[in-house]
Design a protein around this motif. Structure first.
Motif, PDB file in Angstrom:
ATOM      1  N   UNK A 134       8.760  -1.572  -2.156  1.00 44.83           N
ATOM      2  CA  UNK A 134       9.202  -1.529  -0.760  1.00 44.83           C
ATOM      3  C   UNK A 134       8.297  -2.358   0.130  1.00 44.83           C
ATOM      4  N   UNK A 135       7.003  -2.298  -0.127  1.00 43.11           N
ATOM      5  CA  UNK A 135       6.070  -3.067   0.696  1.00 43.11           C
ATOM      6  C   UNK A 135       6.257  -4.567   0.473  1.00 43.11           C
TER       7      UNK A 135
ATOM      8  N   UNK B 218      -2.689  -6.082  -4.949  1.00 46.54           N
ATOM      9  CA  UNK B 218      -1.621  -6.156  -5.950  1.00 46.54           C
ATOM     10  C   UNK B 218      -1.008  -7.552  -5.940  1.00 46.54           C
TER      11      UNK B 218
ATOM     12  N   UNK C  22      -3.802  -5.325  -0.461  1.00 54.66           N
ATOM     13  CA  UNK C  22      -4.210  -4.110  -1.162  1.00 54.66           C
ATOM     14  C   UNK C  22      -4.472  -4.408  -2.637  1.00 54.66           C
TER      15      UNK C  22
ATOM     16  N   UNK D  80       0.813  -7.263   3.034  1.00 55.29           N
ATOM     17  CA  UNK D  80       0.263  -5.919   2.861  1.00 55.29           C
ATOM     18  C   UNK D  80      -0.011  -5.658   1.387  1.00 55.29           C
ATOM     19  N   UNK D  81       0.880  -6.133   0.534  1.00 55.53           N
ATOM     20  CA  UNK D  81       0.712  -5.938  -0.906  1.00 55.53           C
ATOM     21  C   UNK D  81      -0.496  -6.727  -1.406  1.00 55.53           C
TER      22      UNK D  81
ATOM     23  N   UNK E  13       6.487   2.281  -3.954  1.00 58.31           N
ATOM     24  CA  UNK E  13       5.775   1.930  -2.727  1.00 58.31           C
ATOM     25  C   UNK E  13       5.505   0.430  -2.700  1.00 58.31           C
ATOM     26  N   UNK E  14       5.056  -0.078  -3.847  1.00 54.80           N
ATOM     27  CA  UNK E  14       4.714  -1.503  -3.933  1.00 54.80           C
ATOM     28  C   UNK E  14       5.966  -2.360  -3.779  1.00 54.80           C
TER      29      UNK E  14
ATOM     30  N   UNK F 253       6.867   7.125  -6.136  1.00 54.18           N
ATOM     31  CA  UNK F 253       5.859   6.610  -7.061  1.00 54.18           C
ATOM     32  C   UNK F 253       5.118   5.418  -6.443  1.00 54.18           C
ATOM     33  N   UNK F 254       3.918   5.154  -6.930  1.00 55.94           N
ATOM     34  CA  UNK F 254       3.175   3.981  -6.451  1.00 55.94           C
ATOM     35  C   UNK F 254       3.948   2.686  -6.688  1.00 55.94           C
ATOM     36  N   UNK F 255       4.707   2.637  -7.777  1.00 55.98           N
ATOM     37  CA  UNK F 255       5.495   1.438  -8.068  1.00 55.98           C
ATOM     38  C   UNK F 255       6.537   1.190  -6.975  1.00 55.98           C
TER      39      UNK F 255
END
Lengths: 512, 315
Positions: free
Chosen positions: B178-179, B192, B190, B186-187, B175-176, B171-173
């Motif tokens: 982990x990033x 966020x 992008x 990186x977060x 991904x966020x 999920x996008x969540x």
């Protein structure tokens, strides 16, 4: 009619941007406009405020004064998400990628609402492949970012912006980490982007790149916009003067008179450590009165060679001779005793101790010897005199020798290190990226000092990722690639393009 | 040796492994979520204690079992919110804050216990979760008793592991999250909010830790007593490393540790237990875990930004 057309063509307008960090005014009332389909270069020395300005535009920082308009709409300050949504994409100097995730995942990060159940990988992969193809950005979408080369990572950064349909692309020092060939490929990509109507802001302090890619140049100095010129109507010399604010003369070393061999490596190998490449059967001779320049893309064994000369690494195979005698033991202390002067790559981490004063940092390599140490006790007044002498001789701008060194600019920090190294009158000088991150004034100063040391009979090993610097200073050039060394190329015998091929690994005898 | 074989082929051993693993699974997943977002949560031990107390107390006070679990979850999230506030926006040392939360939560639980039950000498019991009878599966000879006679909370632990893996990787969540633990820049770049993602992860993760604690009082045992968490939180931190920050491997690690633990309890009752001091048996799971940790964590990839605070707009 023309007026409305002009208004439409302005995609970005910065008005009166001012940003202060404490007493420092990083940006002072900067205004400019960017038109559709043009490449504007933002030129300036380190610390001129280029990155700060772009970080404000992208929302990393909030400006103290001034406004940003994108496509005629005011951009809310301090929100990268808003900048992205308005069509601004930024390729940061220090890549903003998560190494443990794939290329596709990095591109997808933040593109969907966090509460969406799925990632939609299949459709995204197709779009990324299409963009890769259209813009000449070859990279595998399912590769883990940690396994990619620096050039590939940069392509991922550009793809991230393009995937989000950026219409304005900001590139912060994009070529600092690239080989000449990779830089050319990047410029090709930028031309394709501009042809499709994107606008580009290209941050650089390299004049020839600015001349090659931009249509207009904005020059920043000490946070102020000091010049705006059409690239076609200017030249490198004029830009350099605008950037520095004074006439500059690049160092032009006289013919070298090489003397005896001071250091010889014979088929030396060192182990790879973690991600760091080791040396592979390297032969090297450093001669008195000669600057040997080592070119190469970072991470190809420069670190291993520098550590070897610093005494931090010992050969796992091969022999190392100092002034004709094989070394029995090898450690940093032995290296100092052999009068190897070390200008380390990372002046913040290995060159200095940030929270120590200038005095303490000035005697880091001589604290145990007279006159600084007397019968096992520190003589702080002697240490202070040593620091004051360096400050005086090397023009270190600082409040005084009792200042903590972390408060100094990079250039002044480097001057202190230079003074510490050269003051010990080294026979061999290891200069690892000695001018990285310095402004032109400091660069020229450091380079002239290195040439003077060479003329006084020192053997200098200059390691640099900046090919221009290597070509300017070096009497002989060698290229390092994957831990191997190219043959010696005398000054002027190879063009940058030819060296670039060596940097990319062509020409090496694979049997070696 | 025959004793060990006897133990391994007994159905009750395997049932015990799943039971002992359950609280570890909850808490390990909780810690894993925090660390994947870049925050080390050393409050885990204390949050487990408080979760054990809160869930049990809620049921003792008259709530149902599931509402009791919810109370434990919310209590854990409250401590998580405190931890997140101190470590994320304030950027304080995660070690100091975590240990402080552990001390605060542990002593709060003991204090509240004394306040609520000033006169008791032995803690009162509640009616805990009972093993679920699953038609057909529970009736299979041996296997039914070994694997399919667990409480609903154990099933929830395994379901939770699958859910966390799904969210993290699909999920996008995730991904966020982990990033945020790998490269917060990186977060940020992008669009966020690193702070929101990290705080959310710490709060949710702390809630799971408290549920892990509540398992002890509401499923494994039926009352609350001091020292009952007994270092399980610290084991879970090791299990996250053992699991290389991956939910599936962490689940395996929890099962492995539980296996050693169940084994040593049973070995104490064999003739060997007459000769060897019982402390040696108690050591077994820890010693074997250390060995396994050494073998497994060699190539483990630590989230690169673990314990690195992120401040917006800092230069």
């Amino acid at each position: 009619m023309t007026e409305t057309k002009e208004a439409q063509d302005v995609v970005l307008r910065l008005s009166g941007i001012t940003k202060r960090f404490g007493a420092l005014t990083a940006n002072d009332a900067i205004s400019f406009e960017l038109a559709r389909g043009e490449v504007v270069a933002l030129l300036g020395e380190n610390g001129a405020g280029k990155t700060t300005l772009m970080n404000i535009l992208f929302g990393h920082y909030t400006a103290d004064e001034g406004t940003v308009d994108v496509f005629g709409q005011p951009l809310p300050p301090g929100l990268p998400g808003a900048a992205l949504a308005a069509g601004v994409g930024m390729v940061h100097q220090h890549f903003t990628l998560a190494g443990n995730m794939t290329v596709l995942e990095n591109i997808l990060l933040g593109t969907r609402s966090l509460w969406t159940p799925g990632l939609g990988r299949a459709a995204a992969r197709r779009r990324v492949q299409q963009l890769s193809h259209d813009f000449g950005l070859a990279v595998h979408p399912d590769a883990r970012v940690a396994t990619l080369s620096v050039g590939e990572r940069q392509r991922v950064e550009i793809l991230k912006a393009l995937y989000r349909e950026a219409r304005i692309l900001i590139l912060d020092e994009p070529t600092a980490v690239l080989t000449p060939q990779e830089s050319d490929a990047l410029f090709e990509t930028l031309r394709k982007a501009v042809a499709q109507g994107l606008s580009v802001i290209f941050i650089s302090h390299k004049l020839h790149e600015v001349m090659a890619v931009s249509s207009r140049v904005l020059v920043l100095r000490h946070g102020k916009l000091v010049g705006e010129v059409a690239t076609a109507e200017t030249d490198r010399h004029q830009l350099a003067e605008l950037m520095v604010g004074a006439e500059i003369t690049p160092p032009a070393p006289a013919e070298a008179r090489p003397g005896a061999t001071l250091l010889r490596l014979d088929k030396v190998s060192t182990p790879a450590r973690g991600n760091r490449t080791g040396l592979r059967s390297v032969d090297l001779e450093l001669k008195a009165g000669q600057i040997l320049g080592l070119a190469g893309v970072s991470g190809n064994g420069q670190g291993a060679l520098a550590d070897l000369l610093s005494g931090l690494e010992t050969p796992s195979a091969g022999t190392m001779e100092l002034a004709g005698a094989e070394i029995p033991r090898w450690s940093p202390r032995e290296a100092l005793a052999a009068r190897i002067g070390r200008i380390p790559e990372d002046r913040h981490r290995t060159g200095t101790i940030a929270d120590f004063t200038l005095t303490e940092n000035a005697v880091l390599e001589s604290y145990a010897e007279a006159p600084v140490a007397k019968a096992g006790w520190m003589d702080w007044s002697a240490a202070r005199r040593a620091a004051e002498e360096i400050i005086e001789t090397y023009d270190v701008r600082c409040p005084g020798p009792e200042t903590r060194i972390r408060l100094l600019s990079g250039g002044n920090m480097q001057k202190l290190i230079l003074g510490r190294v050269l003051g010990a009158q080294p026979r061999i000088i290891l200069a690892n990226q000695p001018v990285r991150g310095l402004d032109i004034g400091a660069v020229t100063y450091v380079q002239q000092r290195l040439i003077a040391a060479r003329d006084a009979g020192a053997a200098v090993l200059l390691i640099s990722e900046d090919l221009d610097e290597v070509l300017t200073l070096s009497d002989v050039v060698r290229v390092i690639c994957e831990g191997r060394l190219s043959p010696e190329f005398p000054r002027g015998s190879k063009t940058p393009a030819e060296l670039g091929q060596w940097m990319a690994g062509q020409g090496f005898d694979d049997a070696a | 040796m025959t004793e060990i074989v006897d133990i391994l082929i007994s159905a009750s051993f395997w049932a015990a492994v799943l039971r002992i693993a359950s609280p570890l699974i909850f808490a390990t997943l909780g810690e894993l979520i925090c660390e994947r977002a870049g925050v080390l949560n050393l409050g885990i031990e204390g949050i487990m204690v408080f979760g054990a107390f809160a869930g049990w107390m809620a049921v003792y006070a008259g709530l149902g079992l599931w509402p009791g679990v919810l109370v434990a979850l919310l209590a854990g999230m409250a401590f998580g919110a405190l931890h997140a506030l101190l470590t994320v926006p304030f950027g304080l040392s995660q070690h100091v804050v975590g240990l402080g939360i552990t001390m605060l939560a542990t002593s709060s639980a003991y204090y509240a216990y004394r306040l609520a039950l000033p006169e008791v000498t032995s803690p009162p019991r509640i009616a805990p979760f009972q093993p679920l009878h699953i038609p057909v599966l529970s009736d299979i000879p041996w296997l039914g008793q070994a694997l399919f006679s667990q409480t609903a909370l154990t099933w929830a632990a395994f379901g939770c592991a699958a859910l966390v893996a799904l969210v993290l990787y699909r999920t996008p969540l995730g991904l966020a999250v982990r990033a945020a633990g790998e490269n917060p820049q990186a977060v940020e770049a992008q669009g966020l909010s690193v702070a929101a993602i990290r705080m959310g992860a710490v709060i949710v993760g702390s809630g799971l830790m408290a549920v892990g604690g509540a398992f002890l009082t509401m499923s494994a045992f039926s009352s609350f007593f001091f020292e009952m968490v007994n270092g399980r939180g610290w084991i879970c931190i090791a299990l996250v490393v053992f699991g290389a920050w991956k939910p599936g491997k962490a689940l395996l690690g929890a099962l492995l540790f539980a296996g050693f633990d169940a084994l040593q309890i049973r070995l104490q009752q064999t003739p060997m237990g007459q000769v060897v001091p019982y402390q040696v048996f108690l050591m077994i799971p820890y010693v074997l875990s250390i060995l396994a940790l050494i073998l497994m964590s060699r190539r483990a990839e630590v989230p690169a930004a673990l314990m690195t605070p992120f401040n917006r707009g800092e230069r």
